[in-house]
Design an enzyme around this catalytic site. Structure first.
Site, PDB file in Angstrom:
ATOM      1  CG  MET A  57      -2.138  -0.930   1.030  1.00 50.36           C
ATOM      2  SD  MET A  57      -3.227  -0.500  -0.344  1.00 50.36           S
ATOM      3  CE  MET A  57      -4.118   0.877   0.353  1.00 50.36           C
ATOM      4  CG  HIS A  88      -5.309  -6.488   4.557  1.00 54.39           C
ATOM      5  ND1 HIS A  88      -5.404  -5.138   4.814  1.00 54.39           N
ATOM      6  CD2 HIS A  88      -4.016  -6.725   4.268  1.00 54.39           C
ATOM      7  CE1 HIS A  88      -4.216  -4.588   4.683  1.00 54.39           C
ATOM      8  NE2 HIS A  88      -3.356  -5.525   4.349  1.00 54.39           N
TER       9      HIS A  88
END
EC number: 2.5.1.78
Length: 165
Positions: A57, A88
């Site tokens: 990320m 996730h």
């Protein structure tokens, strides 16, 4: 008819490689493959920038900063997002993919997506050099080709259109 394409000559190209430490067992092998591919095709050590980040990320922020600097001919983003027991995986895989696509639509510098999204660690390792080739090496080849295509598009298409019309 005009055909414009890149090639695999890396001499003089400046390439950044963004690679997370998370899932290092896999990402370190992807990085090895990418560096091998870049160097085998003439990209010199001094023209390679490796940026280590915590996880996939964080690549979104890092890509934006590298694009803002504008010093690279191409950027490779590597990573390994392995499905777990929660949602996730979907969030990370989708967001990094969307960000790379968005940056490629709005930036002049090509970004190559070398993030593995797999169900198991074994699948990831296989794609990082164990059985199915090394996707880091493949990403390096794409980066070199796209960096050269970028230069050729400017030279062969843009300059001929602006001079001839």
């Amino acid at each position: 008819m005009k055909v414009v394409q890149g090639d695999y000559r890396g001499e003089g190209l400046k390439i950044a490689v963004v690679v997370p430490r998370f899932n290092d067992l896999v990402t370190s092998k992807l990085l090895e493959g990418a560096l091998d591919g870049l160097k085998r095709h003439g990209v010199s050590d001094e023209n390679i920038t490796v940026v280590r980040i915590p996880g996939s990320m964080e690549a979104i922020y890092t890509l934006k900063r590298l694009l803002d600097l504008g010093v690279h001919d191409a950027i490779i983003v590597l990573g390994a997002v392995i499905r777990g027991e929660t949602y996730h995986f979907n969030v990370v895989a989708n967001e990094i993919g969307k960000a790379v696509a968005q940056f490629n639509m709005t930036s002049d510098i090509p970004i190559v997506f070398g993030v593995l999204t797999t169900d198991t660690l074994e699948q990831a390792l296989n794609r990082a050099g164990a059985k199915s080739g090394n996707k880091g090496f493949e990403a390096a080849m794409v980066a070199i080709e796209m960096a050269n295509l970028r230069k050729r598009l400017r030279r062969d298409v843009f300059e001929s259109d602006s001079n001839g019309r």
